[in-house]
Enzyme design. Sequence first.
Site, PDB file in Angstrom:
ATOM      1  N   LYS A   1      -8.392 -13.084   4.023  1.00  0.00           N
ATOM      2  CA  LYS A   1      -9.699 -12.471   3.811  1.00  0.00           C
ATOM      3  C   LYS A   1     -10.161 -11.653   5.020  1.00  0.00           C
ATOM      4  CE  LYS A   1     -12.896 -14.938   1.876  1.00  0.00           C
ATOM      5  NZ  LYS A   1     -13.860 -16.039   1.589  1.00  0.00           N
TER       6      LYS A   1
ATOM      7  N   ASP B   1     -29.408 -27.983   4.354  1.00  0.00           N
ATOM      8  CA  ASP B   1     -30.561 -27.638   5.160  1.00  0.00           C
ATOM      9  C   ASP B   1     -31.359 -26.589   4.378  1.00  0.00           C
ATOM     10  OD1 ASP B   1     -32.284 -27.296   7.375  1.00  0.00           O
ATOM     11  OD2 ASP B   1     -31.088 -25.602   8.059  1.00  0.00           O
TER      12      ASP B   1
ATOM     13  N   ASP C   1     -34.136 -23.763   5.784  1.00  0.00           N
ATOM     14  CA  ASP C   1     -34.205 -22.457   6.441  1.00  0.00           C
ATOM     15  C   ASP C   1     -32.839 -21.984   6.909  1.00  0.00           C
ATOM     16  OD1 ASP C   1     -37.199 -21.649   6.818  1.00  0.00           O
ATOM     17  OD2 ASP C   1     -37.140 -23.786   7.270  1.00  0.00           O
TER      18      ASP C   1
ATOM     19  N   ASP D   1     -35.268 -17.737   7.393  1.00  0.00           N
ATOM     20  CA  ASP D   1     -36.120 -18.592   8.204  1.00  0.00           C
ATOM     21  C   ASP D   1     -37.591 -18.342   7.895  1.00  0.00           C
ATOM     22  OD1 ASP D   1     -36.757 -20.476  10.106  1.00  0.00           O
ATOM     23  OD2 ASP D   1     -36.620 -19.100  11.790  1.00  0.00           O
TER      24      ASP D   1
ATOM     25  N   THR E   1     -34.544 -31.326   4.681  1.00  0.00           N
ATOM     26  CA  THR E   1     -35.253 -30.310   5.454  1.00  0.00           C
ATOM     27  C   THR E   1     -36.151 -30.936   6.511  1.00  0.00           C
ATOM     28  OG1 THR E   1     -36.924 -28.548   5.279  1.00  0.00           O
ATOM     29  CG2 THR E   1     -37.005 -30.278   3.628  1.00  0.00           C
TER      30      THR E   1
ATOM     31  N   ASP F   1     -40.613 -22.342  16.746  1.00  0.00           N
ATOM     32  CA  ASP F   1     -41.434 -23.508  17.044  1.00  0.00           C
ATOM     33  C   ASP F   1     -40.522 -24.627  17.528  1.00  0.00           C
ATOM     34  OD1 ASP F   1     -40.259 -24.714  14.729  1.00  0.00           O
ATOM     35  OD2 ASP F   1     -41.815 -23.870  13.464  1.00  0.00           O
TER      36      ASP F   1
ATOM     37  N   LYS G   1     -31.359 -36.069  10.783  1.00  0.00           N
ATOM     38  CA  LYS G   1     -30.688 -35.773   9.513  1.00  0.00           C
ATOM     39  C   LYS G   1     -29.550 -36.728   9.188  1.00  0.00           C
ATOM     40  CE  LYS G   1     -32.136 -31.096   8.613  1.00  0.00           C
ATOM     41  NZ  LYS G   1     -31.786 -29.717   8.256  1.00  0.00           N
TER      42      LYS G   1
ATOM     43  N   ASP H   1     -27.012 -24.816   9.344  1.00  0.00           N
ATOM     44  CA  ASP H   1     -26.782 -23.721  10.291  1.00  0.00           C
ATOM     45  C   ASP H   1     -26.966 -24.140  11.735  1.00  0.00           C
ATOM     46  OD1 ASP H   1     -29.776 -22.426  11.241  1.00  0.00           O
ATOM     47  OD2 ASP H   1     -29.744 -23.759   9.515  1.00  0.00           O
TER      48      ASP H   1
END
Length: 450
Positions: free
Chosen positions: A144, A184, A186, A192, A220, A373, A381, A405
């Site tokens: 690829k 997750d 965002d 985001d 999340t 933030d 998590k 991410d």
Amino acid sequence: MTTRYRVEFASSRPTGKFFTARLNGQTNIFQIEWIKGLLAVPFVLHSQPTAVYQEHSENLVAVAADTHQRYAEIFRDVEKLIDDHSRPLAPPPPPVLASHLTLSVDHERNAAPGKSKLKLLVPTAGSFFSRLPLEDAFKYQDAKRMISRRRFVAPSFNDIRLTLNTAQLLGLVRGPGLDLVTFDGDVTLYDDGACLTPDNPAIPRIIRLLHQGVRIGIVTAAGYTEGAKYYERLKGLLDAVHDSSSLTPAQKDGLVVMGGESNFLFRFDSASPHRLSYVPRPEWLLDEMKSWNQEDITQLLDIAESSLRACAANLNLPVAVLRKDRAVGVYPYDRSKIHREQLEETVLVVQNTVERSVVGSRLPFCAFNGGNDVFVDIGDKSWGVRACQRYFGGIEPSRTLHVGDQFLSAGANDFKARLASTTAWIASLTETVQLLDELEEMQKAEKNRS
């Protein structure tokens, strides 16, 4: 073969920002930069950047084929190192072959995890939840990304990251199978700070997984206590599941949302106007989580808040403090953009301060950079993924995939998920979609092969 090359793990650390990939396993932190260093040798020796060839000449094709072979050998050698280090799914060898030199030593299974060659080369490597067919994964990605055909750009961090993701999918499809996928929010499922809209390309892929009987968890950092807030963020997906005529009620029940990392669980509910219903904590709390008392939670958040305020004052950050039930954080009150270095400094200061406190040594927490933030949550998590596993009847880590991410060690909240499941490190919604399409392709290929 890669045994020709002298591997110095300590010297493979770059002088700039140090990236690490969290594969699957307890404390597994496999160095992408280490693999990059291994691949640099054949690139330098075989890339022929100064040769005057036509781009489609037979000579270049031959060079690319030779380079491909060298890269594949390296990935095969690393794959063998991992098998030697930890092969949880391999059946024990027949006694007659037990002493054969070519067999995997499997140090993790034989209670000698510190004696494997991988552990000597990469001291941070831990145990693995599944096999990683790295050679096959490289061949897939090379077809690829044309990695072997490049003469001026060496195998990159992203090349290796995506190869590791492919290897993880192959390991799941060829091995135990997949019962739970957690995502997750965002960056992974939407931009985001944005929302999951009806036209989001991940929606039909998630519905496809639900149709297969795979459970889905959205894990999340957003720590809302009401389903209505999550409905605003996830409306496109929740409405699509509600309106789907192909999903059975049981399959729709396979969707949950875990908020605040590991603090608030909501299940899909077609009868609710917000498509979600709150799940009482006794129905999903892990035994270890039951010992988290409110006094400790309040004390930890007080320490974190004090540290956040001090750090914001020291760095002159234009932020306000937001205190929640099980989290505290700072965010820009005028919607201005805070520099990444300031956010990471804040994360590390707060994390260090809380870790050194008495309550921080007994109560799990997560300090992370949310993009603009910084928040500190009770739990992390790994607890959120494990709670989803328990809620669905005790799904094994080897049959769970977490997609996120943020896998850097500092200020990243997906980092801890590697303790509870296999993982895939993506960088955008586009990569999430590509990952799910790869998974479908591999499932079909495995079905046809069997």
